[in-house]
Write a protein that holds these residues in place. Structure first.
Motif, PDB file in Angstrom:
ATOM      1  N   SER A 198      12.074  32.896-114.241  1.00 32.68           N
ATOM      2  CA  SER A 198      13.042  33.769-113.567  1.00 32.68           C
ATOM      3  C   SER A 198      14.496  33.603-114.001  1.00 32.68           C
ATOM      4  O   SER A 198      15.383  34.206-113.405  1.00 32.68           O
ATOM      5  CB  SER A 198      12.935  33.555-112.060  1.00 32.68           C
ATOM      6  OG  SER A 198      13.331  32.243-111.756  1.00 32.68           O
ATOM      7  N   VAL A 199      14.733  32.805-115.028  1.00 32.12           N
ATOM      8  CA  VAL A 199      16.111  32.609-115.512  1.00 32.12           C
ATOM      9  C   VAL A 199      16.086  32.380-117.026  1.00 32.12           C
ATOM     10  O   VAL A 199      15.018  32.395-117.634  1.00 32.12           O
ATOM     11  CB  VAL A 199      16.780  31.389-114.828  1.00 32.12           C
ATOM     12  CG1 VAL A 199      17.268  31.704-113.433  1.00 32.12           C
ATOM     13  CG2 VAL A 199      15.835  30.195-114.793  1.00 32.12           C
ATOM     14  N   SER A 251      15.115  43.041-114.216  1.00 30.31           N
ATOM     15  CA  SER A 251      16.285  42.282-113.757  1.00 30.31           C
ATOM     16  C   SER A 251      17.586  42.938-114.198  1.00 30.31           C
ATOM     17  O   SER A 251      17.623  43.671-115.199  1.00 30.31           O
ATOM     18  CB  SER A 251      16.203  40.869-114.351  1.00 30.31           C
ATOM     19  OG  SER A 251      17.411  40.184-114.166  1.00 30.31           O
ATOM     20  N   ASN A 252      18.631  42.615-113.471  1.00 26.74           N
ATOM     21  CA  ASN A 252      19.983  43.034-113.898  1.00 26.74           C
ATOM     22  C   ASN A 252      20.285  42.468-115.280  1.00 26.74           C
ATOM     23  O   ASN A 252      21.150  42.988-115.987  1.00 26.74           O
ATOM     24  CB  ASN A 252      21.019  42.611-112.856  1.00 26.74           C
ATOM     25  CG  ASN A 252      21.243  41.110-112.761  1.00 26.74           C
ATOM     26  OD1 ASN A 252      22.107  40.574-113.440  1.00 26.74           O
ATOM     27  ND2 ASN A 252      20.470  40.409-111.940  1.00 26.74           N
ATOM     28  N   HIS A 253      19.551  41.419-115.702  1.00 30.31           N
ATOM     29  CA  HIS A 253      19.817  40.807-117.003  1.00 30.31           C
ATOM     30  C   HIS A 253      19.209  41.596-118.173  1.00 30.31           C
ATOM     31  O   HIS A 253      19.447  41.252-119.324  1.00 30.31           O
ATOM     32  CB  HIS A 253      19.384  39.344-116.986  1.00 30.31           C
ATOM     33  CG  HIS A 253      20.150  38.583-115.948  1.00 30.31           C
ATOM     34  ND1 HIS A 253      21.509  38.335-116.060  1.00 30.31           N
ATOM     35  CD2 HIS A 253      19.786  38.103-114.728  1.00 30.31           C
ATOM     36  CE1 HIS A 253      21.936  37.705-114.973  1.00 30.31           C
ATOM     37  NE2 HIS A 253      20.909  37.558-114.149  1.00 30.31           N
ATOM     38  N   TYR A 275      15.641  35.648-121.523  1.00 30.86           N
ATOM     39  CA  TYR A 275      15.021  36.100-120.270  1.00 30.86           C
ATOM     40  C   TYR A 275      15.203  37.615-120.098  1.00 30.86           C
ATOM     41  O   TYR A 275      14.252  38.339-119.776  1.00 30.86           O
ATOM     42  CB  TYR A 275      15.657  35.317-119.111  1.00 30.86           C
ATOM     43  CG  TYR A 275      15.433  35.900-117.751  1.00 30.86           C
ATOM     44  CD1 TYR A 275      14.171  35.888-117.175  1.00 30.86           C
ATOM     45  CD2 TYR A 275      16.486  36.459-117.025  1.00 30.86           C
ATOM     46  CE1 TYR A 275      13.962  36.424-115.907  1.00 30.86           C
ATOM     47  CE2 TYR A 275      16.290  36.994-115.765  1.00 30.86           C
ATOM     48  CZ  TYR A 275      15.026  36.979-115.218  1.00 30.86           C
ATOM     49  OH  TYR A 275      14.823  37.515-113.975  1.00 30.86           O
ATOM     50  N   ASN A 302      20.447  40.210-107.101  1.00 35.72           N
ATOM     51  CA  ASN A 302      20.220  38.866-106.563  1.00 35.72           C
ATOM     52  C   ASN A 302      19.676  38.987-105.141  1.00 35.72           C
ATOM     53  O   ASN A 302      20.361  39.478-104.246  1.00 35.72           O
ATOM     54  CB  ASN A 302      21.531  38.077-106.576  1.00 35.72           C
ATOM     55  CG  ASN A 302      21.307  36.624-106.190  1.00 35.72           C
ATOM     56  OD1 ASN A 302      21.721  36.188-105.119  1.00 35.72           O
ATOM     57  ND2 ASN A 302      20.639  35.866-107.030  1.00 35.72           N
ATOM     58  N   ARG A 334      30.270  37.726-108.304  1.00 31.17           N
ATOM     59  CA  ARG A 334      29.375  38.612-109.056  1.00 31.17           C
ATOM     60  C   ARG A 334      28.265  39.151-108.157  1.00 31.17           C
ATOM     61  O   ARG A 334      27.890  40.313-108.222  1.00 31.17           O
ATOM     62  CB  ARG A 334      28.763  37.871-110.259  1.00 31.17           C
ATOM     63  CG  ARG A 334      27.983  38.786-111.194  1.00 31.17           C
ATOM     64  CD  ARG A 334      27.499  38.029-112.424  1.00 31.17           C
ATOM     65  NE  ARG A 334      26.396  37.151-112.145  1.00 31.17           N
ATOM     66  CZ  ARG A 334      25.107  37.502-112.166  1.00 31.17           C
ATOM     67  NH1 ARG A 334      24.768  38.733-112.492  1.00 31.17           N
ATOM     68  NH2 ARG A 334      24.168  36.632-111.888  1.00 31.17           N
ATOM     69  N   ARG A 335      27.768  38.297-107.295  1.00 32.65           N
ATOM     70  CA  ARG A 335      26.652  38.710-106.426  1.00 32.65           C
ATOM     71  C   ARG A 335      27.101  39.685-105.330  1.00 32.65           C
ATOM     72  O   ARG A 335      26.252  40.304-104.690  1.00 32.65           O
ATOM     73  CB  ARG A 335      25.963  37.489-105.820  1.00 32.65           C
ATOM     74  CG  ARG A 335      24.818  36.928-106.641  1.00 32.65           C
ATOM     75  CD  ARG A 335      25.254  36.359-107.968  1.00 32.65           C
ATOM     76  NE  ARG A 335      24.207  35.653-108.667  1.00 32.65           N
ATOM     77  CZ  ARG A 335      24.275  34.363-109.028  1.00 32.65           C
ATOM     78  NH1 ARG A 335      25.353  33.653-108.805  1.00 32.65           N
ATOM     79  NH2 ARG A 335      23.270  33.821-109.693  1.00 32.65           N
ATOM     80  N   ILE A 371      25.779  42.750-106.758  1.00 33.62           N
ATOM     81  CA  ILE A 371      24.332  42.899-107.027  1.00 33.62           C
ATOM     82  C   ILE A 371      23.457  42.345-105.900  1.00 33.62           C
ATOM     83  O   ILE A 371      22.253  42.162-106.086  1.00 33.62           O
ATOM     84  CB  ILE A 371      23.935  42.247-108.370  1.00 33.62           C
ATOM     85  CG1 ILE A 371      24.201  40.732-108.364  1.00 33.62           C
ATOM     86  CG2 ILE A 371      24.648  42.914-109.543  1.00 33.62           C
ATOM     87  CD1 ILE A 371      23.557  39.992-109.533  1.00 33.62           C
ATOM     88  N   PHE A 404      24.740  34.282-117.549  1.00 41.40           N
ATOM     89  CA  PHE A 404      23.587  34.510-118.436  1.00 41.40           C
ATOM     90  C   PHE A 404      24.056  34.975-119.826  1.00 41.40           C
ATOM     91  O   PHE A 404      23.324  34.839-120.803  1.00 41.40           O
ATOM     92  CB  PHE A 404      22.640  35.570-117.858  1.00 41.40           C
ATOM     93  CG  PHE A 404      21.737  35.068-116.746  1.00 41.40           C
ATOM     94  CD1 PHE A 404      22.266  34.673-115.522  1.00 41.40           C
ATOM     95  CD2 PHE A 404      20.365  35.023-116.908  1.00 41.40           C
ATOM     96  CE1 PHE A 404      21.446  34.226-114.486  1.00 41.40           C
ATOM     97  CE2 PHE A 404      19.529  34.576-115.885  1.00 41.40           C
ATOM     98  CZ  PHE A 404      20.076  34.174-114.677  1.00 41.40           C
TER      99      PHE A 404
HETATM  100  C1  15L Z   1      17.738  37.060-111.976  1.00 38.83           C
HETATM  101  O1  15L Z   1      17.149  37.857-112.688  1.00 38.83           O
HETATM  102  C2  15L Z   1      17.099  35.796-111.540  1.00 38.83           C
HETATM  103  O2  15L Z   1      15.704  35.917-111.423  1.00 38.83           O
HETATM  104  C3  15L Z   1      17.681  35.254-110.263  1.00 38.83           C
HETATM  105  O3  15L Z   1      17.252  33.911-110.128  1.00 38.83           O
HETATM  106  C4  15L Z   1      19.204  35.338-110.246  1.00 38.83           C
HETATM  107  O4  15L Z   1      19.720  34.427-111.159  1.00 38.83           O
HETATM  108  C5  15L Z   1      19.633  36.757-110.537  1.00 38.83           C
HETATM  109  O5  15L Z   1      19.055  37.257-111.705  1.00 38.83           O
HETATM  110  C6  15L Z   1      21.154  36.912-110.654  1.00 38.83           C
HETATM  111  O6  15L Z   1      21.642  37.510-111.609  1.00 38.83           O
HETATM  112  O7  15L Z   1      21.817  36.465-109.733  1.00 38.83           O
END
Ligand code: 15L
Length: 274
Positions: free
Chosen positions: A72-73, A108-110, A133, A162, A171-172, A175, A254
């Motif tokens: 997940s990271v 994911s946002n990533h 990731y 998140n 940042r959160r 999101i 990230f």
């Molecule tokens: C994610 O994709 C992760 O799974 C989670 O653990 C958080 O790190 C989240 O992003 C985030 O960007 O906060």
């Protein structure tokens, strides 16, 4: 009542989801690890989705799959490869072979983390992953697109921000995705009759959002929460400065870190005694 398989059910997101959806669906929870929390009426199937035989066993006889399982990271390639590339392929392919049409894929946002925070993006932008990731999440989206077009599967991709009851940093605030909003969006993904291949953003109705989440709203999503409620408190605690790249882009740290502490590390293989 629909029967839903949740992979990666022992993680934080899986635990929130199982709690929120407990009375709505018959839930089969699956994970490699033990469940930290259990809820009445939910069964558990241990599985390692990097093995096709396990993926085939757990996807049998369900109406839909919420495929949370995976790394997940950002972290070592081996872990990401096994869980998020091979494991993700196995779950889609096992679902196809077992005749399960609907898959919800929490991306994911990533997957789009290298868009600048100053830009509002919608579900049609091309991916800009910020990490290995993030690349693995783009792989899952692409696989979902293939399985929808080629095999008629119904694939609902949520680019999750998140998941937390409250935002944990600046940042959160942009999101945050509260458990009850997560449950609402997942229910839409499970029940909406017109899902073929969709990408939506898994976020609450945050004032500071950098997403145009029109596609989720079109499908009926009405978020209940907004991180702004906690903004003053969070901003007062935010440390000054920070990495310039991490601050500039949506994916934050990230975009620069090679390894982010994994809340759910893969079990390490025990060394054989000589
Ligand atoms: C994610 O994709 C992760 O799974 C989670 O653990 C958080 O790190 C989240 O992003 C985030 O960007 O906060």
């Amino acid at each position: 009542m629909r029967t839903i398989l949740i992979t990666g059910a022992a993680g934080d997101v899986g635990t929130h989801l199982r709690r929120e959806l407990a009375s709505r669906y018959r839930i089969i929870a699956s994970d490699l690890r033990n469940l930290k929390e259990t809820f009445k009426g939910q069964s558990f199937k241990r599985a390692d989705i990097s093995k096709m035989s396990d993926a085939l066993r757990i996807t049998k006889g369900v109406d839909a799959i919420v495929h949370l399982g995976g790394y997940s990271v950002e972290g070592p390639w081996e872990g990401i490869l096994n869980a998020n590339i091979i494991g993700c392929y196995n779950v889609f392919e096992a679902a196809r072979r077992n005749g399960v049409k609907r898959i919800l894929f929490p991306t994911s946002n990533h997957a789009t983390g290298f868009y600048p925070r100053s830009q509002t993006i919608d579900h049609r932008v091309y991916p800009k992953p910020d990490s290995r990731y993030g690349v693995s999440k783009v792989f899952g989206e692409a696989l979902g697109s293939l399985y929808a077009d080629k095999y008629g599967m119904e694939v609902f991709c949520m680019r999750i921000g998140n998941v937390n009851p409250v935002p944990i940093d600046k940042r959160r605030l942009s999101i945050l995705f509260t458990p009850r909003d997560l449950a609402q969006l997942v229910s839409i993904g499970i029940e909406h009759p017109d899902v073929r291949f969709e990408i939506v953003y898994g976020v609450s109705g945050n004032k500071r959002s950098w997403y145009d989440n029109a596609n989720a709203y079109r499908l009926g999503y009405k978020p209940q929460d907004d991180g702004e409620k906690w903004a003053a408190e969070i901003l007062a605690k935010e440390p000054a400065g920070g990495d310039a790249i991490a601050e500039k882009f949506q994916g934050g740290v990230f975009c620069v870190a090679e390894d982010i502490p994994n809340p759910a590390p893969l079990p390490t293989k025990k060394k054989k005694r000589k």
